[in-house]
Design an enzyme around this catalytic site. Structure first.
Site, PDB file in Angstrom:
ATOM      1  CB  THR A 158      -0.900   0.019   1.257  1.00 54.91           C
ATOM      2  OG1 THR A 158      -1.493   1.311   1.402  1.00 54.91           O
ATOM      3  CG2 THR A 158      -0.114  -0.272   2.525  1.00 54.91           C
ATOM      4  CE1 TYR A 160      -3.592  -2.022   5.273  1.00 57.53           C
ATOM      5  CE2 TYR A 160      -3.300   0.256   4.590  1.00 57.53           C
ATOM      6  CZ  TYR A 160      -3.483  -1.079   4.276  1.00 57.53           C
ATOM      7  OH  TYR A 160      -3.558  -1.461   2.959  1.00 57.53           O
TER       8      TYR A 160
END
Length: 325
Positions: A118, A142
């Site tokens: 990501t 995250y």
């Protein structure tokens, strides 16, 4: 002979679209998913094996049964806000689970691994667009869990011969144009489905978080990329690794930024429906602008996104207006 590819998290949004393209290009996608966020009805192009990535015994069974040539790993907790509230769950799934999966894959002799990473591994942008050499300083659990896995993959490549492609996504969006599968999260936190639900009258309004950013219209800029363009890059990454390609990281985005206000306008234009929009305060940790420099993916994989914002919105609208998710 058809090559098996183990698609971990293949019942989810991006995983299922990748299975569709893998099957079209002659691979057999074998889905491994615990169905906590995935949907069994999205598994349409190969077998479904239910299991958790933290369950080594179950993983070993599946590797022994299918002997995959490559593994695609999509099975992660992804909601940034949740990662702040419950970081333990994110470390258990995204780090411990992934390390368990990697151990099982290497024990089974797999040498090709494609990882869903990501742009959150970069943190706040020093410059836009961002290329792969941008410093990695994630600002939430995250992003940190994804960065830890990238670091492990580089070590496993250097010392254990596991070659991997780490794909750093920007904002995945859209759906299969034939309406077989689409974006279906519970609860929904992604901008395009939320705005479409507002346009369909399924929610009262769409919230724009912050309108005082230093952008064209004061709202955040994001790089929305069609899920089928993402899926195409994953299949190309499998081809690349199976042809002997070396470990590397690639950004997957269009290179074009869209403000949240522009997104709202595009959805209203495509659907022909105006919908209520609420201005809300900024969310902590939101970057002003996140846009990919995708030149490396073009060079290495011969990949380039083909779908524009209108196609993204149109395909998402078809999916959401037809289904009741």
């Amino acid at each position: 002979m058809t090559k098996n590819v183990l698609v971990v998290g293949g019942a989810g949004y991006i995983g299922s679209h990748t299975c569709l393209l893998l099957a079209e290009r002659g691979y057999m996608p074998v889905v491994y998913d615990n169905l906590s966020n995935g949907h069994a009805e999205f598994v349409q192009w190969g077998p479904l094996e239910q299991g958790d990535i933290r369950d080594r015994t179950r993983l070993d069974e599946v590797f022994a049964r299918y002997r995959p040539d490559a593994v695609l790993h999509f099975a992660a907790l992804i909601e940034v806000g949740e990662s702040v509230k419950d970081p333990v769950a994110f470390y258990e799934n995204n780090v411990v689970g992934t390390l368990t999966l990697l151990s099982a894959a290497m024990a089974a002799g797999v040498q090709a691994f494609v990882f869903s990473s990501t742009c959150a591994t970069y943190g706040l942008p020093d410059q836009v667009p961002m290329d792969e050499s941008h410093k990695q300083a994630p600002i939430n659990p995250y992003g940190r869990t994804k960065l830890i896995v990238e670091q492990a993959l580089k070590d496993f490549s250097a010392y254990k011969g596991l070659r991997s492609v780490m794909l750093r996504y920007f904002n995945a969006a859209g759906a299969d144009f034939e309406g077989r599968i689409g974006e279906w999260h519970t609860p929904e936190t992604h901008a395009i489905p939320l705005a479409i639900e507002a346009a369909l009258g399924r929610r009262q309004s769409f919230k724009i978080f912050g309108n005082d950013y230093d952008t064209r219209d004061g709202t955040c800029v994001r790089d929305y990329i069609h899920v089928l363009d993402l899926a195409d890059a994953h299949v190309r990454a499998v081809d690349y690794l199976l042809a002997g390609g070396q470990t590397l990281e690639l950004n997957l985005g269009t290179g074009t930024g869209t403000t949240v206000q522009e997104l709202v306008d595009a959805i209203a234009a495509v659907t022909g429906r105006a919908f209520p929009v609420e201005q809300a305060d900024r969310r902590p940790g939101d970057s002003t602008s996140l846009v990919a420099d995708n030149e490396k993916a073009r060079q290495v994989l011969g990949w380039q996104p083909v779908h524009d914002l209108e196609s993204i919105v149109r395909s998402a609208w078809q999916w959401h207006s037809r289904t009741n998710h």
